[in-house]
Design a protein around this motif. Structure first.
Motif, PDB file in Angstrom:
ATOM      1  N   GLU A 238       0.827  -1.210   0.000  1.00 56.08           N
ATOM      2  CA  GLU A 238       0.000   0.000   0.000  1.00 56.08           C
ATOM      3  C   GLU A 238       0.862   1.261   0.000  1.00 56.08           C
ATOM      4  O   GLU A 238       0.535   2.257  -0.661  1.00 56.08           O
ATOM      5  CB  GLU A 238      -0.938   0.006   1.211  1.00 56.08           C
ATOM      6  N   ILE A 239       1.955   1.228   0.737  1.00 53.70           N
ATOM      7  CA  ILE A 239       2.846   2.392   0.852  1.00 53.70           C
ATOM      8  C   ILE A 239       3.724   2.538  -0.388  1.00 53.70           C
ATOM      9  O   ILE A 239       3.890   3.640  -0.936  1.00 53.70           O
ATOM     10  CB  ILE A 239       3.727   2.264   2.112  1.00 53.70           C
ATOM     11  N   GLU A 240       4.267   1.416  -0.855  1.00 53.69           N
ATOM     12  CA  GLU A 240       5.281   1.477  -1.904  1.00 53.69           C
ATOM     13  C   GLU A 240       4.716   1.395  -3.317  1.00 53.69           C
ATOM     14  O   GLU A 240       5.356   1.863  -4.277  1.00 53.69           O
ATOM     15  CB  GLU A 240       6.278   0.331  -1.701  1.00 53.69           C
ATOM     16  N   VAL A 241       3.515   0.796  -3.489  1.00 53.98           N
ATOM     17  CA  VAL A 241       2.994   0.524  -4.829  1.00 53.98           C
ATOM     18  C   VAL A 241       1.645   1.190  -5.086  1.00 53.98           C
ATOM     19  O   VAL A 241       1.486   1.976  -6.025  1.00 53.98           O
ATOM     20  CB  VAL A 241       2.866  -1.008  -5.058  1.00 53.98           C
ATOM     21  N   ILE A 242       0.657   0.887  -4.239  1.00 54.98           N
ATOM     22  CA  ILE A 242      -0.716   1.317  -4.520  1.00 54.98           C
ATOM     23  C   ILE A 242      -0.904   2.799  -4.240  1.00 54.98           C
ATOM     24  O   ILE A 242      -1.504   3.529  -5.050  1.00 54.98           O
ATOM     25  CB  ILE A 242      -1.717   0.469  -3.714  1.00 54.98           C
ATOM     26  N   GLY A 243      -0.395   3.273  -3.112  1.00 50.07           N
ATOM     27  CA  GLY A 243      -0.518   4.696  -2.788  1.00 50.07           C
ATOM     28  C   GLY A 243       0.059   5.597  -3.870  1.00 50.07           C
ATOM     29  O   GLY A 243      -0.597   6.567  -4.279  1.00 50.07           O
ATOM     30  N   PRO A 244       1.278   5.327  -4.361  1.00 46.93           N
ATOM     31  CA  PRO A 244       1.812   6.155  -5.455  1.00 46.93           C
ATOM     32  C   PRO A 244       0.925   6.141  -6.709  1.00 46.93           C
ATOM     33  O   PRO A 244       0.822   7.162  -7.404  1.00 46.93           O
ATOM     34  CB  PRO A 244       3.173   5.515  -5.728  1.00 46.93           C
ATOM     35  N   ALA A 245       0.295   5.010  -7.003  1.00 48.45           N
ATOM     36  CA  ALA A 245      -0.601   4.954  -8.172  1.00 48.45           C
ATOM     37  C   ALA A 245      -1.810   5.855  -7.971  1.00 48.45           C
ATOM     38  O   ALA A 245      -2.253   6.544  -8.896  1.00 48.45           O
ATOM     39  CB  ALA A 245      -1.040   3.509  -8.421  1.00 48.45           C
ATOM     40  N   VAL A 246      -2.364   5.844  -6.749  1.00 49.79           N
ATOM     41  CA  VAL A 246      -3.517   6.705  -6.468  1.00 49.79           C
ATOM     42  C   VAL A 246      -3.131   8.171  -6.584  1.00 49.79           C
ATOM     43  O   VAL A 246      -3.869   8.980  -7.190  1.00 49.79           O
ATOM     44  CB  VAL A 246      -4.078   6.397  -5.062  1.00 49.79           C
ATOM     45  N   ARG A 247      -1.980   8.535  -6.060  1.00 45.78           N
ATOM     46  CA  ARG A 247      -1.536   9.940  -6.160  1.00 45.78           C
ATOM     47  C   ARG A 247      -1.305  10.337  -7.605  1.00 45.78           C
ATOM     48  O   ARG A 247      -1.658  11.452  -8.020  1.00 45.78           O
ATOM     49  CB  ARG A 247      -0.279  10.140  -5.313  1.00 45.78           C
ATOM     50  N   ALA A 248      -0.736   9.446  -8.390  1.00 43.77           N
ATOM     51  CA  ALA A 248      -0.507   9.746  -9.805  1.00 43.77           C
ATOM     52  C   ALA A 248      -1.829   9.933 -10.536  1.00 43.77           C
ATOM     53  O   ALA A 248      -1.959  10.802 -11.406  1.00 43.77           O
ATOM     54  CB  ALA A 248       0.312   8.629 -10.449  1.00 43.77           C
ATOM     55  N   ALA A 249      -2.820   9.120 -10.186  1.00 43.59           N
ATOM     56  CA  ALA A 249      -4.131   9.260 -10.812  1.00 43.59           C
ATOM     57  C   ALA A 249      -4.757  10.606 -10.460  1.00 43.59           C
ATOM     58  O   ALA A 249      -5.346  11.287 -11.320  1.00 43.59           O
ATOM     59  CB  ALA A 249      -5.041   8.111 -10.370  1.00 43.59           C
ATOM     60  N   ARG A 250      -4.637  11.015  -9.209  1.00 42.12           N
ATOM     61  CA  ARG A 250      -5.192  12.307  -8.801  1.00 42.12           C
ATOM     62  C   ARG A 250      -4.481  13.455  -9.507  1.00 42.12           C
ATOM     63  O   ARG A 250      -5.104  14.474  -9.855  1.00 42.12           O
ATOM     64  CB  ARG A 250      -5.115  12.457  -7.288  1.00 42.12           C
ATOM     65  N   ASP A 251      -3.177  13.299  -9.745  1.00 39.52           N
ATOM     66  CA  ASP A 251      -2.439  14.323 -10.487  1.00 39.52           C
ATOM     67  C   ASP A 251      -2.963  14.464 -11.915  1.00 39.52           C
ATOM     68  O   ASP A 251      -2.812  15.523 -12.541  1.00 39.52           O
ATOM     69  CB  ASP A 251      -0.952  13.984 -10.514  1.00 39.52           C
ATOM     70  N   LEU A 252      -3.588  13.388 -12.441  1.00 41.06           N
ATOM     71  CA  LEU A 252      -4.162  13.415 -13.781  1.00 41.06           C
ATOM     72  C   LEU A 252      -5.596  13.937 -13.789  1.00 41.06           C
ATOM     73  O   LEU A 252      -6.250  13.962 -14.835  1.00 41.06           O
ATOM     74  CB  LEU A 252      -4.138  12.005 -14.390  1.00 41.06           C
ATOM     75  N   GLY A 253      -6.085  14.343 -12.628  1.00 43.21           N
ATOM     76  CA  GLY A 253      -7.444  14.856 -12.550  1.00 43.21           C
ATOM     77  C   GLY A 253      -8.498  13.803 -12.302  1.00 43.21           C
ATOM     78  O   GLY A 253      -9.700  14.078 -12.421  1.00 43.21           O
ATOM     79  N   ILE A 254      -8.086  12.590 -11.949  1.00 47.33           N
ATOM     80  CA  ILE A 254      -9.028  11.496 -11.678  1.00 47.33           C
ATOM     81  C   ILE A 254      -9.388  11.509 -10.200  1.00 47.33           C
ATOM     82  O   ILE A 254      -8.512  11.664  -9.341  1.00 47.33           O
ATOM     83  CB  ILE A 254      -8.400  10.147 -12.061  1.00 47.33           C
ATOM     84  N   GLU A 255     -10.664  11.346  -9.894  1.00 49.06           N
ATOM     85  CA  GLU A 255     -11.104  11.336  -8.507  1.00 49.06           C
ATOM     86  C   GLU A 255     -10.936   9.936  -7.920  1.00 49.06           C
ATOM     87  O   GLU A 255     -11.891   9.178  -7.731  1.00 49.06           O
ATOM     88  CB  GLU A 255     -12.561  11.793  -8.387  1.00 49.06           C
ATOM     89  N   ALA A 256      -9.688   9.603  -7.654  1.00 48.34           N
ATOM     90  CA  ALA A 256      -9.336   8.310  -7.074  1.00 48.34           C
ATOM     91  C   ALA A 256      -8.967   8.508  -5.613  1.00 48.34           C
ATOM     92  O   ALA A 256      -8.421   9.542  -5.227  1.00 48.34           O
ATOM     93  CB  ALA A 256      -8.172   7.681  -7.826  1.00 48.34           C
TER      94      ALA A 256
END
Length: 343
Positions: A238-256
């Motif tokens: 969650e810390i090393e893999v999934i959390g960074p993906a969620v942050r990257a999605a939010r940076d793209l304007g996705i409501e994740a």
């Protein structure tokens, strides 16, 4: 009446696929002006007889009309069912038995339906259930619909399979879930949880829901470990893999959002907190959906260049040929395909 039909592939001819296709068209006669069945005429006639009325009879029967191409469906007599023969004519195989013959016939229907959808001659493709062992016995190199359709779409576009990522979404009333990985062993599924894979899944889900009318889909991303890892106590994905993906999605304007504890996120989604849950592997996402009941479940393949849905159940060999199979999930899949594809 739409300008192009929705295609329905018959599924495994030894299973309930042909039966539920015929039942759906008997229960909802108006669909005969919207769909064309892709499969084997003799197999479909056998399935039509399970309704207790002879096919093509003047009263209560299903008039099955052979077509050479989907466009001919528009000129069918009122109430007739258009059928596109896929492959060579078949002597219908015994009900409820795995065979290479059945697997080959099922694959032929899928391939023809997909090609017509890729060519733009159909609105969408709805696939009745297939049997994975029968596909393998027929020499098909793909374990299921999703992988086969992905390969056909990639070939059509002239790109490698990996250049056309797809995802499986299972939905039932009140809950939808999109999977990071599909039909792979659990050990491989855990290894497939990468930042890139999770982000790609979120992006594909977001694109799908925007196309269906949601301006800003609320996407919940499930954790992998119990309680989403409890800050690293039960795992660091969650810390090393999934959390960074969620942050990257939010940076793209996705409501994740997330990663959320997987033991509660599906309940929260059903209560209305989210529009869809991204699950890390097959069973994590599908058990909650199937617990709600298979009778209204729909499988949608996201990422294809055409709309594809299917019922959320298998070939039910144990009741095939008895006339007892329900068409409810297939009807839900047809409705979903029609709603997601332009007329």
């Amino acid at each position: 009446m739409a300008s192009r039909p929705v295609l329905i592939s018959m599924g495994d001819p030894a299973g309930i696929g042909p039966e539920i296709v015929m039942r759906a068209l008997r229960e909802r006669p108006a669909l005969r002006r919207e769909v064309v069945v892709v499969g084997d005429m003799a197999t479909l006639r056998r399935a039509a007889r399970l309704g207790g009325v002879a096919p093509d009879s003047a009263e209560g029967g299903l008039v099955l009309a052979g077509l050479d191409e989907p466009a001919q469906w528009a000129g069918l007599p009122r109430g007739a069912v258009g059928v596109l023969q896929a492959g060579e004519a078949l002597a219908p195989p015994p009900w409820g038995q795995v065979s290479a013959v059945a697997g080959h016939a099922a694959a032929a229907a899928i391939r023809l339906g997909a090609q017509l959808a890729l060519d733009g001659r159909a609105r969408a493709l709805v696939t009745a259930p297939i049997h994975k062992e029968a596909l393998a016995a027929a020499g098909e190199p793909y374990p299921g619909h999703t992988e086969l359709l992905q390969a056909l779409a990639a070939q059509h576009r002239g790109v490698p399979v990996e250049a056309l990522p797809v995802r499986m979404m299972l939905s039932a009333p009140g809950l939808a879930t999109v999977l990071v990985s599909i039909h792979v062993p659990l050990r491989e599924a855990l290894a497939a949880v990468t930042t890139e894979g999770v982000l790609e899944t979120v992006r594909i889900a977001d694109t799908h829901f925007r196309r269906t009318g949601l301006a800003r889909p609320r996407i919940a991303v499930a954790g992998l470990n119990p309680h989403a890892g409890e800050g690293g106590l039960f795992g660091c994905e969650e810390i090393e893999v999934i959390g960074p993906a969620v942050r990257a999605a939010r940076d793209l304007g996705i409501e994740a959002s997330g990663p959320h504890p997987p033991d509660t996120v599906f309940m929260r989604a059903r209560q209305g907190a989210f529009d869809v849950v991204v699950a890390m592997y097959h069973d994590q996402g599908l058990i909650p959906v199937k617990l709600l009941g298979l009778e209204h479940g729909v499988n949608t393949t996201l990422g294809l260049p055409f709309v594809r849905t299917s019922p959320d159940h298998g070939t039910a060999f144990d009741i095939a040929g008895t006339g007892r199979a329900s068409a409810d999930s297939l009807l839900a899949a047809i409705d979903a395909a029609m709603a997601a594809s332009p007329a």
